[in-house]
Design an enzyme around this catalytic site. Structure first.
Site, PDB file in Angstrom:
ATOM      1  N   HIS A 178       2.704  16.210  -7.687  1.00 25.62           N
ATOM      2  CA  HIS A 178       3.263  15.648  -6.465  1.00 25.62           C
ATOM      3  C   HIS A 178       2.325  15.885  -5.286  1.00 25.62           C
ATOM      4  O   HIS A 178       1.917  17.011  -5.034  1.00 25.62           O
ATOM      5  CB  HIS A 178       4.631  16.284  -6.193  1.00 25.62           C
TER       6      HIS A 178
ATOM      7  N   ASN B 102     -10.846  -0.994  -2.033  1.00 24.40           N
ATOM      8  CA  ASN B 102     -10.443   0.377  -2.338  1.00 24.40           C
ATOM      9  C   ASN B 102      -8.983   0.595  -1.963  1.00 24.40           C
ATOM     10  O   ASN B 102      -8.532   0.149  -0.918  1.00 24.40           O
ATOM     11  CB  ASN B 102     -11.302   1.372  -1.550  1.00 24.40           C
TER      12      ASN B 102
END
Length: 144
Positions: free
Chosen positions: A22, A136
């Site tokens: 996470h 990107n």
């Protein structure tokens, strides 16, 4: 061989995705991105011959976006004065994000060097053969 997993995802890439926790960040980089120099502290996986959108489509079904931040997705802004217009590939990203994470897909637009600085903190950088410029994309991982 595994069922239900895109053949675009190599064993090395699957391993790195599984290792992420996470808050960890993933950059799917176009062919012009300095993946090796930016990724000195990251896992860098090569995916030459593949585009960013096709890898994003393969990764998003497996990769939860972080619901504890306002914008778990980042793109590199077009540099001021660059006359390329809005990159068409961003529409593909929006479509994929809406398909897999419609409630949690807000996008942050980062200036080029700010994007590079944030990418230096990434756990994983996937270096693709994408030829589109400004292709990107950075994702922050959430919880399952």
């Amino acid at each position: 061989m595994l069922k239900g997993i895109s053949p675009l995802l190599s064993p090395a890439l699957l391993k790195a995705l599984a290792e992420m926790g996470h808050g960890d960040r993933l950059v799917i980089a176009d062919g012009n991105f300095p993946a090796e120099s930016i990724g000195k502290n990251a896992v860098v996986v090569r995916a030459d011959g593949h585009g960013v959108a096709e890898l994003l489509n393969a990764i998003l079904p497996l990769f939860p976006l972080d619901s504890y931040v306002e914008k778990p997705v980042s793109l590199m802004k077009v540099v001021e004065g660059d006359d390329c217009g809005t990159p068409a590939i961003w529409n593909d990203y929006r479509r994929l994000l809406d398909r897999y994470e419609p409630e949690n897909s807000k996008i942050d637009m980062l200036e080029r060097f700010e994007f590079y600085d944030e990418a230096k903190k990434a756990y994983l950088i996937i270096a693709t053969g994408e030829t589109a410029i400004y292709a990107n994309i950075m994702l922050q991982k959430g919880v399952v």
